[in-house]
Design an enzyme around this catalytic site. Structure first.
Site, PDB file in Angstrom:
ATOM      1  N   ARG A  95       1.016  -3.207   6.947  1.00 21.48           N
ATOM      2  CA  ARG A  95       1.831  -2.366   7.818  1.00 21.48           C
ATOM      3  C   ARG A  95       2.799  -3.097   8.741  1.00 21.48           C
ATOM      4  O   ARG A  95       3.916  -2.587   8.948  1.00 21.48           O
ATOM      5  CB  ARG A  95       0.910  -1.398   8.588  1.00 21.48           C
ATOM      6  CG  ARG A  95       0.320  -0.331   7.656  1.00 21.48           C
ATOM      7  CD  ARG A  95      -0.912   0.331   8.215  1.00 21.48           C
ATOM      8  NE  ARG A  95      -2.061  -0.568   8.210  1.00 21.48           N
ATOM      9  CZ  ARG A  95      -3.283  -0.238   8.585  1.00 21.48           C
ATOM     10  NH1 ARG A  95      -3.524   0.992   9.011  1.00 21.48           N
ATOM     11  NH2 ARG A  95      -4.268  -1.105   8.538  1.00 21.48           N
ATOM     12  N   LYS A 141     -11.270  -5.017  -5.368  1.00 23.99           N
ATOM     13  CA  LYS A 141     -12.577  -5.174  -4.713  1.00 23.99           C
ATOM     14  C   LYS A 141     -13.722  -4.620  -5.559  1.00 23.99           C
ATOM     15  O   LYS A 141     -14.437  -3.701  -5.152  1.00 23.99           O
ATOM     16  CB  LYS A 141     -12.589  -4.479  -3.347  1.00 23.99           C
ATOM     17  CG  LYS A 141     -11.569  -4.995  -2.353  1.00 23.99           C
ATOM     18  CD  LYS A 141     -11.807  -4.392  -0.972  1.00 23.99           C
ATOM     19  CE  LYS A 141     -10.777  -4.814   0.039  1.00 23.99           C
ATOM     20  NZ  LYS A 141      -9.440  -4.250  -0.159  1.00 23.99           N
ATOM     21  N   LEU A 142     -13.922  -5.210  -6.734  1.00 24.15           N
ATOM     22  CA  LEU A 142     -14.963  -4.694  -7.625  1.00 24.15           C
ATOM     23  C   LEU A 142     -16.362  -4.893  -7.032  1.00 24.15           C
ATOM     24  O   LEU A 142     -16.616  -5.894  -6.348  1.00 24.15           O
ATOM     25  CB  LEU A 142     -14.879  -5.388  -8.990  1.00 24.15           C
ATOM     26  CG  LEU A 142     -13.888  -4.750  -9.975  1.00 24.15           C
ATOM     27  CD1 LEU A 142     -12.460  -4.896  -9.508  1.00 24.15           C
ATOM     28  CD2 LEU A 142     -14.055  -5.353 -11.357  1.00 24.15           C
ATOM     29  N   HIS A 143     -17.241  -3.950  -7.302  1.00 18.85           N
ATOM     30  CA  HIS A 143     -18.625  -4.007  -6.819  1.00 18.85           C
ATOM     31  C   HIS A 143     -19.451  -3.073  -7.701  1.00 18.85           C
ATOM     32  O   HIS A 143     -19.450  -1.863  -7.515  1.00 18.85           O
ATOM     33  CB  HIS A 143     -18.674  -3.546  -5.351  1.00 18.85           C
ATOM     34  CG  HIS A 143     -20.008  -3.761  -4.698  1.00 18.85           C
ATOM     35  ND1 HIS A 143     -20.233  -3.528  -3.362  1.00 18.85           N
ATOM     36  CD2 HIS A 143     -21.181  -4.207  -5.194  1.00 18.85           C
ATOM     37  CE1 HIS A 143     -21.487  -3.813  -3.074  1.00 18.85           C
ATOM     38  NE2 HIS A 143     -22.087  -4.217  -4.171  1.00 18.85           N
ATOM     39  N   ASP A 144     -20.147  -3.652  -8.691  1.00 19.99           N
ATOM     40  CA  ASP A 144     -20.942  -2.832  -9.611  1.00 19.99           C
ATOM     41  C   ASP A 144     -21.976  -3.749 -10.263  1.00 19.99           C
ATOM     42  O   ASP A 144     -22.098  -4.916  -9.860  1.00 19.99           O
ATOM     43  CB  ASP A 144     -20.002  -2.186 -10.657  1.00 19.99           C
ATOM     44  CG  ASP A 144     -20.549  -0.861 -11.190  1.00 19.99           C
ATOM     45  OD1 ASP A 144     -21.774  -0.786 -11.452  1.00 19.99           O
ATOM     46  OD2 ASP A 144     -19.764   0.079 -11.349  1.00 19.99           O
ATOM     47  N   ASP A 178      -5.905  -6.361  -5.749  1.00 21.99           N
ATOM     48  CA  ASP A 178      -6.989  -6.198  -4.763  1.00 21.99           C
ATOM     49  C   ASP A 178      -7.768  -4.915  -5.054  1.00 21.99           C
ATOM     50  O   ASP A 178      -7.549  -3.883  -4.432  1.00 21.99           O
ATOM     51  CB  ASP A 178      -6.327  -6.153  -3.373  1.00 21.99           C
ATOM     52  CG  ASP A 178      -7.291  -5.855  -2.239  1.00 21.99           C
ATOM     53  OD1 ASP A 178      -8.492  -6.112  -2.390  1.00 21.99           O
ATOM     54  OD2 ASP A 178      -6.814  -5.384  -1.187  1.00 21.99           O
ATOM     55  N   ASN A 194     -22.825  -6.518 -15.656  1.00 21.50           N
ATOM     56  CA  ASN A 194     -22.229  -6.263 -16.968  1.00 21.50           C
ATOM     57  C   ASN A 194     -20.933  -5.456 -16.856  1.00 21.50           C
ATOM     58  O   ASN A 194     -19.931  -5.759 -17.511  1.00 21.50           O
ATOM     59  CB  ASN A 194     -23.253  -5.517 -17.841  1.00 21.50           C
ATOM     60  CG  ASN A 194     -22.778  -5.385 -19.263  1.00 21.50           C
ATOM     61  OD1 ASN A 194     -22.430  -6.394 -19.888  1.00 21.50           O
ATOM     62  ND2 ASN A 194     -22.709  -4.155 -19.754  1.00 21.50           N
ATOM     63  N   LYS A 218       0.623  -7.879  -2.997  1.00 18.37           N
ATOM     64  CA  LYS A 218      -0.743  -7.391  -3.236  1.00 18.37           C
ATOM     65  C   LYS A 218      -0.680  -5.938  -3.685  1.00 18.37           C
ATOM     66  O   LYS A 218      -0.068  -5.093  -3.019  1.00 18.37           O
ATOM     67  CB  LYS A 218      -1.595  -7.489  -1.970  1.00 18.37           C
ATOM     68  CG  LYS A 218      -3.030  -7.016  -2.207  1.00 18.37           C
ATOM     69  CD  LYS A 218      -3.904  -7.281  -1.003  1.00 18.37           C
ATOM     70  CE  LYS A 218      -3.859  -6.193   0.020  1.00 18.37           C
ATOM     71  NZ  LYS A 218      -4.456  -4.900  -0.379  1.00 18.37           N
ATOM     72  N   THR A 236     -12.234  -6.659   7.257  1.00 19.30           N
ATOM     73  CA  THR A 236     -11.705  -6.958   8.596  1.00 19.30           C
ATOM     74  C   THR A 236     -11.663  -5.712   9.483  1.00 19.30           C
ATOM     75  O   THR A 236     -11.377  -5.794  10.673  1.00 19.30           O
ATOM     76  CB  THR A 236     -10.295  -7.593   8.498  1.00 19.30           C
ATOM     77  OG1 THR A 236      -9.569  -6.936   7.463  1.00 19.30           O
ATOM     78  CG2 THR A 236     -10.389  -9.061   8.169  1.00 19.30           C
ATOM     79  N   ASP A 262       0.857  -1.196   0.000  1.00 21.17           N
ATOM     80  CA  ASP A 262       0.000   0.000   0.000  1.00 21.17           C
ATOM     81  C   ASP A 262       0.886   1.237   0.000  1.00 21.17           C
ATOM     82  O   ASP A 262       1.073   1.890   1.033  1.00 21.17           O
ATOM     83  CB  ASP A 262      -0.928  -0.029   1.217  1.00 21.17           C
ATOM     84  CG  ASP A 262      -1.939  -1.171   1.124  1.00 21.17           C
ATOM     85  OD1 ASP A 262      -2.417  -1.452   0.003  1.00 21.17           O
ATOM     86  OD2 ASP A 262      -2.237  -1.792   2.151  1.00 21.17           O
TER      87      ASP A 262
END
Ligand code: C5P
Length: 232
Positions: free
Chosen positions: A211, A61-64, A59, A67, A32, A119, A10
């Site tokens: 971290r 985290k798709l959400h739609d 990572d 299609n 990652k 988490t 990150d």
């Protein structure tokens, strides 16, 4: 299925990331790439880290709608990553569409993993803010069963949920677990946490560690200590 430690890179830029990865001259950890780095540097950062010999968990985290997710997954699949993910709360139709998009013409594809409940989410917040009245454990297990029914390979969950998740979905269904902290570490924004050794006892397949490694004074040693406690 071999266990592995995945380092969450990150970082805000390519420069920070490569300065960090240069410390790993003798090993090539599974890496990652999350939203921060991907949005800062674009798809080329994936190709460049892959070219250095690392396995990659993308990572995002798709959400739609189904299609949109199908088409986005088709693009991600062409990046040749090893693992990618989406939110199980997008429902089975979205997860099935994602698998379709991810599968290449030759039938191969990266592993596809569903995020259950982050988490960083406590049961209290999930119930009060999201109006999900079930317990966090029931919610995670239910989402995991949906992901399995949609044909996915596993879920992202807390190490604390890995044992029950495997009992419910089978040993082959992967538990990819962030929320890992060394004994005595600050938990930061994470809530449902465990040490690498406890994550192993609970049956996690992959631990995702950010971290505790990236902010360590000796990242290589922190990583090797995770490997000793979790993999060996
Ligand atoms: O720094 P830390 O070890 O908390 O990093 C955990 C990483 O795992 C972060 O990159 C975070 O985005 C990711 N993650 C998570 N919880 C999930 C899914 C991904 O913490 N459910």
């Amino acid at each position: 299925m071999g266990k592995d430690v995945i380092i969450a890179c990150d970082f805000p830029s390519r420069g920070h990331t490569f300065a960090f990865l240069d410390k790993f001259d003798t090993v090539k950890p599974y890496v990652k790439i999350g939203m921060e780095l991907f949005y800062a540097e674009g798809p080329q950062i994936v190709r460049d880290i892959k070219a250095r010999g690392h396995k990659i968990f993308l990572d995002l985290k798709l959400h739609d709608i189904p299609n949109t997710v199908r088409n986005a997954m088709r693009i991600l699949s062409s990046l040749e990553v090893d693992m990618c993910n989406l939110h199980a709360s997008g429902t089975r139709a979205m997860m099935e569409a994602a698998l379709e998009g991810l599968t290449r013409p030759d039938g191969s594809r990266p592993l596809l993993i569903a995020v259950t409940q982050l988490t960083s989410t406590s049961q209290e917040r999930m119930q009060n803010e999201l109006l999900i009245s079930s317990s966090i454990k029931e919610t995670v297990l239910h989402y995991a069963l949906n992901a399995k029914a949609a044909g996915l390979d596993g879920v992202v969950c807390s190490p604390l949920e890995a044992y029950e998740m495997h009992k419910c979905c089978g040993e082959e269904f992967l538990a990819v677990t962030p929320g890992v902290r060394f004994e005595g570490d600050e938990s930061g924004d994470q809530v449902r946490i465990a040490t690498p050794a406890r994550a192993k006892e609970f049956g996690s397949d992959y631990i995702v560690v950010g971290r505790p490694i990236t902010s360590s004074e000796d990242p290589l040693e922190a990583y090797l200590s995770c490997v000793r406690d979790f993999v060996s």
